[in-house]
Design a protein around this motif. Sequence first.
Motif, PDB file in Angstrom:
ATOM      1  N   ASP A  52       0.831  -1.211   0.000  1.00 17.98           N
ATOM      2  CA  ASP A  52       0.000   0.000   0.000  1.00 17.98           C
ATOM      3  C   ASP A  52       0.859   1.252   0.000  1.00 17.98           C
ATOM      4  O   ASP A  52       0.608   2.199  -0.742  1.00 17.98           O
ATOM      5  N   ARG A  86      -8.824  10.045 -13.656  1.00 18.86           N
ATOM      6  CA  ARG A  86      -7.919   8.893 -13.730  1.00 18.86           C
ATOM      7  C   ARG A  86      -7.111   8.743 -12.452  1.00 18.86           C
ATOM      8  O   ARG A  86      -6.948   7.634 -11.933  1.00 18.86           O
ATOM      9  N   LYS A  89      -9.337   7.508  -9.616  1.00 13.74           N
ATOM     10  CA  LYS A  89      -9.592   6.080  -9.766  1.00 13.74           C
ATOM     11  C   LYS A  89      -8.395   5.264  -9.272  1.00 13.74           C
ATOM     12  O   LYS A  89      -8.557   4.259  -8.570  1.00 13.74           O
ATOM     13  N   LEU A  90      -7.181   5.702  -9.617  1.00 17.60           N
ATOM     14  CA  LEU A  90      -5.982   5.022  -9.149  1.00 17.60           C
ATOM     15  C   LEU A  90      -5.883   5.061  -7.622  1.00 17.60           C
ATOM     16  O   LEU A  90      -5.591   4.055  -6.969  1.00 17.60           O
ATOM     17  N   LEU A  92      -8.267   5.493  -5.411  1.00 14.15           N
ATOM     18  CA  LEU A  92      -9.306   4.690  -4.786  1.00 14.15           C
ATOM     19  C   LEU A  92      -9.067   3.188  -4.948  1.00 14.15           C
ATOM     20  O   LEU A  92      -9.526   2.397  -4.135  1.00 14.15           O
ATOM     21  N   SER A  93      -8.311   2.804  -5.956  1.00 20.54           N
ATOM     22  CA  SER A  93      -8.018   1.384  -6.134  1.00 20.54           C
ATOM     23  C   SER A  93      -7.164   0.846  -4.993  1.00 20.54           C
ATOM     24  O   SER A  93      -7.145  -0.363  -4.738  1.00 20.54           O
ATOM     25  N   LEU A  94      -6.464   1.727  -4.284  1.00 20.15           N
ATOM     26  CA  LEU A  94      -5.655   1.307  -3.144  1.00 20.15           C
ATOM     27  C   LEU A  94      -6.414   1.383  -1.816  1.00 20.15           C
ATOM     28  O   LEU A  94      -5.928   0.900  -0.806  1.00 20.15           O
TER      29      LEU A  94
END
Length: 95
Positions: A52, A86, A89-90, A92-94
């Motif tokens: 993370d 973009r 989104k990146l 929030l993917s973590l």
Amino acid sequence: MELELEGADLKAVLNRLRRAQGQISGVIRMIEEGRDCEDVVTQLAAASRALDRAGFAIIATGLQQCIADVDSGRRNGEDTDAMRARLEKLFLSLA
């Protein structure tokens, strides 16, 4: 959006990823040896945190570069809202 990691940023990310790699190898070894569940989960949590942190460091560097690109007018044809979406989104993917 091309990510350019250099110097201290690159070294820090690579160190975190190597630490996670070592911890994951340790988890595999612990499972193979039949180690205590609590020890395995603790080590797995440490590996997850290392991954993370590496991801957040990469995203932070990307944000800095994107802000610099926007400030200097170099967006490679991508508008600010699309770039922001973009990056969000990146990020929030973590989460």
